[in-house]
Design a protein around this motif. Structure first.
Motif, PDB file in Angstrom:
ATOM      1  N   PRO A   1       0.815  -1.230   0.000  1.00  0.00           N
ATOM      2  CA  PRO A   1       0.000   0.000   0.000  1.00  0.00           C
ATOM      3  C   PRO A   1       0.842   1.271   0.000  1.00  0.00           C
ATOM      4  CG  PRO A   1       0.105  -0.909   2.197  1.00  0.00           C
ATOM      5  CD  PRO A   1       0.828  -1.893   1.310  1.00  0.00           C
ATOM      6  N   PHE A   2       2.143   1.157  -0.262  1.00  0.00           N
ATOM      7  CA  PHE A   2       3.013   2.334  -0.322  1.00  0.00           C
ATOM      8  C   PHE A   2       4.087   2.104  -1.375  1.00  0.00           C
ATOM      9  CE2 PHE A   2       4.688  -0.561   2.865  1.00  0.00           C
ATOM     10  CZ  PHE A   2       6.031  -0.647   2.535  1.00  0.00           C
ATOM     11  N   ASP A   3       4.727   3.195  -1.792  1.00  0.00           N
ATOM     12  CA  ASP A   3       5.798   3.108  -2.778  1.00  0.00           C
ATOM     13  C   ASP A   3       7.146   3.160  -2.061  1.00  0.00           C
ATOM     14  OD1 ASP A   3       6.661   3.303  -5.703  1.00  0.00           O
ATOM     15  OD2 ASP A   3       7.721   4.985  -4.787  1.00  0.00           O
ATOM     16  N   PRO A   4       7.886   2.045  -1.986  1.00  0.00           N
ATOM     17  CA  PRO A   4       9.123   1.996  -1.191  1.00  0.00           C
ATOM     18  C   PRO A   4      10.166   3.021  -1.603  1.00  0.00           C
ATOM     19  CG  PRO A   4       8.421  -0.216  -1.816  1.00  0.00           C
ATOM     20  CD  PRO A   4       7.576   0.741  -2.600  1.00  0.00           C
ATOM     21  N   SER A   5      10.416   3.127  -2.916  1.00  0.00           N
ATOM     22  CA  SER A   5      11.469   4.035  -3.372  1.00  0.00           C
ATOM     23  C   SER A   5      11.128   5.485  -3.092  1.00  0.00           C
ATOM     24  CB  SER A   5      11.718   3.835  -4.871  1.00  0.00           C
ATOM     25  OG  SER A   5      10.535   4.062  -5.605  1.00  0.00           O
ATOM     26  N   SER A   6       9.855   5.791  -2.976  1.00  0.00           N
ATOM     27  CA  SER A   6       9.427   7.158  -2.687  1.00  0.00           C
ATOM     28  C   SER A   6       9.601   7.493  -1.212  1.00  0.00           C
ATOM     29  CB  SER A   6       7.966   7.341  -3.088  1.00  0.00           C
ATOM     30  OG  SER A   6       7.442   8.523  -2.546  1.00  0.00           O
ATOM     31  N   ILE A   7       9.060   6.666  -0.338  1.00  0.00           N
ATOM     32  CA  ILE A   7       9.077   6.993   1.089  1.00  0.00           C
ATOM     33  C   ILE A   7      10.470   6.846   1.695  1.00  0.00           C
ATOM     34  CG2 ILE A   7       6.678   6.260   1.324  1.00  0.00           C
ATOM     35  CD1 ILE A   7       7.691   3.803   2.812  1.00  0.00           C
TER      36      ILE A   7
END
Length: 357
Positions: A116-122
């Motif tokens: 449910p999230f974008d790893p490379s972004s956060i």
């Protein structure tokens, strides 16, 4: 709602352009602007190898620094140097955990996952900036330890009064506050937002930087604070103290009787020498692993294209990943240095596993 396909800052060799996340959505970056010092294929291989190496080194760092913390706690804190070793272990443990998470974020293919999230972004606010904070905490604790031993060499009869437990704890608390505290400002310029991912056909959590002057002030200010000011000051202190320690060790070797005239037993003399040698090795390891980072950070001042978003981005990112690996190796080395030099430390460490020496 912002549309987000990818938030990676690294170009891919399979398409003509790549993208970067911004407040206006995805901004294209023309891959043709990259100077061909490294081919796309070689670049991808190098980044992958370095990323997995950081991942492995971080795992070693997590285990080794937990052992450092446990061993220091068993030894006790009658000596101020043990308090500093404990703080160094805590800082390097946190740095290793953050780099471990950052390596996972970079290697994880978010487009093929159902997270449910974008790893490379956060990873921007959960890995990069916090990692900078703990890296500099490690740097300044190393500098503090080296400075303390320099005082011990130069003023052997007065060091107990100069460096007390209260002063040591106060200095370490201040180092943690000024090292980690400012990194939290990154959440202002790089906030979490819910964005739509067409690859997953749903909304996911990501970091999308604000396109406002405040965001640029925060990001540039944090980079200036961590990469230039703190890094340079810590590196300079450790360099100067290491030179003094090297001279001091030579002086001690030549005039042992005069230097240790205050000592009561031969054991006291050997203990003093072991501590100085331990600190000297810690400082040398830090310098060997951190000086290349300083060089990498200085190059853009002379070559503007040497940045992650300009013509020399491939060689820049390989250099940054190489520097990150060296920094992680420094965070993983504490246990082995302490075991190599410290006899009491080695004895307590082996006792944890039921081995008596």
């Amino acid at each position: 709602m912002t549309n987000a396909e990818s938030f990676r800052l690294f170009e891919t060799p399979t398409i003509k352009t790549t993208v970067m996340a911004s407040g206006r959505g995805l901004q294209p970056i023309d891959v043709d602007t990259i100077r061909p010092i490294l081919s796309a294929e070689v670049y991808i291989v190098l980044i992958a190898v370095l990323s997995y190496a950081i991942f492995a080194a971080a795992m070693i760092g997590i285990v080794s620094n937990i052992l450092v913390i446990v061993t220091c706690s068993k030894i006790g804190f009658s000596e101020t140097i043990n308090i500093s070793y404990l703080a160094l272990g805590i800082s390097d443990l946190m740095a290793s955990i953050i780099r471990f998470w950052g390596a996972i974020c970079f290697d994880f293919d978010a487009t093929n996952s159902r997270l449910p999230f974008d790893p490379s972004s956060i990873s921007i606010t959960t890995s990069f900036f916090p990692g900078q904070g703990f890296e500099k905490i490690t740097a300044f604790i190393t500098a503090f330890i080296a400075l303390e031993r320099c005082l011990c060499v130069q003023f052997p009869l007065h060091v107990k009064r100069i460096v007390t437990k209260r002063k040591t704890i106060f200095a370490i608390v201040m180092i943690f506050l000024f090292g980690f505290g400012p990194s939290n400002l990154s959440h202002i310029g790089f906030p979490f937002k819910w964005v739509f991912s067409s690859a997953q056909n749903r909304t996911i959590l990501a970091v999308v930087p604000f396109e406002t002057p405040l965001r640029y002030i925060i990001s540039r200010g944090l980079l200036l604070y961590y990469a230039t000011i703190l890094h340079s000051i810590a590196l300079l202190i450790v360099w100067v103290c290491t030179i003094f320690l090297a001279v001091g060790l030579k002086k001690i070797a030549m005039t042992k009787k005069e230097y240790f005239k205050r000592s009561i037993s031969k054991e006291d003399k050997q203990k003093e020498l072991r501590v100085i040698k331990t600190v000297f090795l810690l400082a040398i390891t830090y310098l060997a692993c951190s000086t290349p980072t300083a060089v990498t950070l200085l190059v853009p001042h002379f070559e503007p294209e040497f940045t992650p978003i300009k013509g020399l981005r491939r060689i820049n990112l390989v250099s940054l990943f190489s520097s990150a690996l060296l920094t992680q190796l420094n965070s993983s080395a504490n246990l082995f240095i302490l075991l190599y030099v410290g006899s009491k430390y080695r004895q307590v460490f082996l006792a944890l596993f039921g081995i008596k020496v």
